[in-house]
Write a protein that holds these residues in place. Structure first.
Motif, PDB file in Angstrom:
ATOM      1  N   VAL A   1      -3.366  -0.263  17.041  1.00  0.00           N
ATOM      2  CA  VAL A   1      -2.308  -1.002  17.735  1.00  0.00           C
ATOM      3  C   VAL A   1      -2.518  -0.946  19.248  1.00  0.00           C
ATOM      4  O   VAL A   1      -2.261  -1.917  19.960  1.00  0.00           O
ATOM      5  CB  VAL A   1      -0.919  -0.460  17.324  1.00  0.00           C
ATOM      6  N   LYS A   2      -3.022   0.176  19.747  1.00  0.00           N
ATOM      7  CA  LYS A   2      -3.266   0.327  21.190  1.00  0.00           C
ATOM      8  C   LYS A   2      -4.326  -0.639  21.699  1.00  0.00           C
ATOM      9  O   LYS A   2      -4.389  -0.927  22.888  1.00  0.00           O
ATOM     10  CB  LYS A   2      -3.677   1.756  21.517  1.00  0.00           C
ATOM     11  N   GLU A   3      -5.168  -1.150  20.818  1.00  0.00           N
ATOM     12  CA  GLU A   3      -6.234  -2.070  21.213  1.00  0.00           C
ATOM     13  C   GLU A   3      -5.778  -3.526  21.279  1.00  0.00           C
ATOM     14  O   GLU A   3      -6.553  -4.393  21.665  1.00  0.00           O
ATOM     15  CB  GLU A   3      -7.411  -1.937  20.251  1.00  0.00           C
ATOM     16  N   LEU A   4      -4.538  -3.802  20.912  1.00  0.00           N
ATOM     17  CA  LEU A   4      -4.033  -5.177  20.975  1.00  0.00           C
ATOM     18  C   LEU A   4      -3.967  -5.658  22.420  1.00  0.00           C
ATOM     19  O   LEU A   4      -3.578  -4.906  23.317  1.00  0.00           O
ATOM     20  CB  LEU A   4      -2.640  -5.272  20.354  1.00  0.00           C
ATOM     21  N   THR A   5      -4.316  -6.912  22.635  1.00  0.00           N
ATOM     22  CA  THR A   5      -4.239  -7.505  23.970  1.00  0.00           C
ATOM     23  C   THR A   5      -2.790  -7.676  24.397  1.00  0.00           C
ATOM     24  O   THR A   5      -2.441  -7.421  25.538  1.00  0.00           O
ATOM     25  CB  THR A   5      -4.950  -8.881  23.987  1.00  0.00           C
ATOM     26  N   ASN A   6      -1.937  -8.111  23.468  1.00  0.00           N
ATOM     27  CA  ASN A   6      -0.531  -8.352  23.760  1.00  0.00           C
ATOM     28  C   ASN A   6       0.311  -7.324  22.995  1.00  0.00           C
ATOM     29  O   ASN A   6       0.608  -7.504  21.817  1.00  0.00           O
ATOM     30  CB  ASN A   6      -0.154  -9.781  23.353  1.00  0.00           C
ATOM     31  N   ALA A   7       0.697  -6.263  23.683  1.00  0.00           N
ATOM     32  CA  ALA A   7       1.445  -5.178  23.036  1.00  0.00           C
ATOM     33  C   ALA A   7       2.797  -5.644  22.508  1.00  0.00           C
ATOM     34  O   ALA A   7       3.335  -5.057  21.570  1.00  0.00           O
ATOM     35  CB  ALA A   7       1.638  -4.029  24.010  1.00  0.00           C
TER      36      ALA A   7
ATOM     37  N   SER B   1       0.306 -20.922  24.853  1.00  0.00           N
ATOM     38  CA  SER B   1      -1.011 -20.770  25.437  1.00  0.00           C
ATOM     39  C   SER B   1      -1.158 -19.343  25.954  1.00  0.00           C
ATOM     40  O   SER B   1      -0.180 -18.654  26.211  1.00  0.00           O
ATOM     41  CB  SER B   1      -1.216 -21.780  26.570  1.00  0.00           C
ATOM     42  N   ILE B   2      -2.388 -18.948  26.123  1.00  0.00           N
ATOM     43  CA  ILE B   2      -2.670 -17.594  26.561  1.00  0.00           C
ATOM     44  C   ILE B   2      -2.539 -17.512  28.073  1.00  0.00           C
ATOM     45  O   ILE B   2      -3.119 -18.314  28.798  1.00  0.00           O
ATOM     46  CB  ILE B   2      -4.079 -17.167  26.126  1.00  0.00           C
ATOM     47  N   LYS B   3      -1.774 -16.561  28.542  1.00  0.00           N
ATOM     48  CA  LYS B   3      -1.590 -16.362  29.968  1.00  0.00           C
ATOM     49  C   LYS B   3      -2.860 -15.743  30.537  1.00  0.00           C
ATOM     50  O   LYS B   3      -3.429 -14.815  29.968  1.00  0.00           O
ATOM     51  CB  LYS B   3      -0.401 -15.432  30.203  1.00  0.00           C
ATOM     52  N   ALA B   4      -3.312 -16.258  31.660  1.00  0.00           N
ATOM     53  CA  ALA B   4      -4.524 -15.746  32.291  1.00  0.00           C
ATOM     54  C   ALA B   4      -4.219 -14.430  32.996  1.00  0.00           C
ATOM     55  O   ALA B   4      -3.464 -14.391  33.961  1.00  0.00           O
ATOM     56  CB  ALA B   4      -5.073 -16.759  33.282  1.00  0.00           C
TER      57      ALA B   4
ATOM     58  N   VAL C   1      -9.050 -12.506  30.386  1.00  0.00           N
ATOM     59  CA  VAL C   1     -10.327 -13.040  30.867  1.00  0.00           C
ATOM     60  C   VAL C   1     -11.471 -12.152  30.381  1.00  0.00           C
ATOM     61  O   VAL C   1     -12.470 -12.634  29.849  1.00  0.00           O
ATOM     62  CB  VAL C   1     -10.340 -13.167  32.405  1.00  0.00           C
ATOM     63  N   GLU C   2     -11.317 -10.828  30.548  1.00  0.00           N
ATOM     64  CA  GLU C   2     -12.370  -9.899  30.136  1.00  0.00           C
ATOM     65  C   GLU C   2     -12.575  -9.901  28.627  1.00  0.00           C
ATOM     66  O   GLU C   2     -13.685  -9.676  28.146  1.00  0.00           O
ATOM     67  CB  GLU C   2     -12.053  -8.489  30.631  1.00  0.00           C
ATOM     68  N   ALA C   3     -11.505 -10.149  27.873  1.00  0.00           N
ATOM     69  CA  ALA C   3     -11.616 -10.193  26.411  1.00  0.00           C
ATOM     70  C   ALA C   3     -12.182 -11.528  25.924  1.00  0.00           C
ATOM     71  O   ALA C   3     -12.468 -11.683  24.740  1.00  0.00           O
ATOM     72  CB  ALA C   3     -10.250  -9.952  25.776  1.00  0.00           C
ATOM     73  N   GLY C   4     -12.341 -12.487  26.834  1.00  0.00           N
ATOM     74  CA  GLY C   4     -12.878 -13.783  26.447  1.00  0.00           C
ATOM     75  C   GLY C   4     -11.869 -14.679  25.768  1.00  0.00           C
ATOM     76  O   GLY C   4     -12.237 -15.663  25.127  1.00  0.00           O
ATOM     77  N   LEU C   5     -10.590 -14.372  25.919  1.00  0.00           N
ATOM     78  CA  LEU C   5      -9.553 -15.180  25.275  1.00  0.00           C
ATOM     79  C   LEU C   5      -9.246 -16.447  26.057  1.00  0.00           C
ATOM     80  O   LEU C   5      -8.662 -17.384  25.518  1.00  0.00           O
ATOM     81  CB  LEU C   5      -8.284 -14.344  25.096  1.00  0.00           C
TER      82      LEU C   5
END
Length: 149
Positions: free
Chosen positions: A10-16, A94-97, A102-106
């Motif tokens: 769960v800690k690895e999620l981009t959007n907690a 949409s995904i917020k920048a 950006v680093e995750a390539g999303l």
């Protein structure tokens, strides 16, 4: 075989803020036999999502049962897909920048940089056009009836 705790994943999620949805999807995948996992009796962890109550200030978090699962390449692939889908804000679509997205390539940095450049150029041109059409201080604006001056 390598095993991993659900709380670590769960800690690895981009959007907690979408951790509750991830845990629900994870449990559904375990229930349907997509992955193997076990509950760790008596162990719980606090999800990173912050909830708020209507009409009240402050926030709170929820605990959930800890699980241990078999971390396989299939799971890693499933997790990447889930993480990409959950990174999208439910409201905006949409995904917020952010630096993390950006680093995750999303998000596509090059495309966003091009859009930023175009917006800045349009703003600059609008300002130039406004400055060039503005009347000097001595004469009244064109839309004003001259008989009052």
């Amino acid at each position: 075989m390598s095993y991993k705790r659900l709380s670590e994943q769960v800690k690895e999620l981009t959007n907690a803020q979408r951790s509750d949805t991830f845990v629900r999807n994870f449990r559904e995948a375990v229930r349907t036999g997509q992955f193997k996992a076990i509950y760790l009796p008596g162990e719980r962890f606090t999800m990173p999502k912050e909830y708020s109550r209507r009409g009240q200030t402050g926030s709170y978090q929820k605990d959930t049962k800890e699980m241990l699962f078999d971390y396989t390449p299939e799971f890693a692939e499933w997790f990447e897909e889930q993480n990409r889908e959950l990174a999208v804000s439910r409201k905006g679509g949409s995904i917020k920048a952010t630096q993390e997205t950006v680093e995750a390539g999303l998000v596509d940095f090059e495309q966003l940089a091009q859009q930023t450049q175009e917006k800045m150029q349009a703003s600059f041109e609008k300002g130039q056009a406004w400055a060039n059409r503005a009347p000097s201080r001595g004469e009244p604006p064109a839309a004003v009836n001259k008989r009052f001056f």
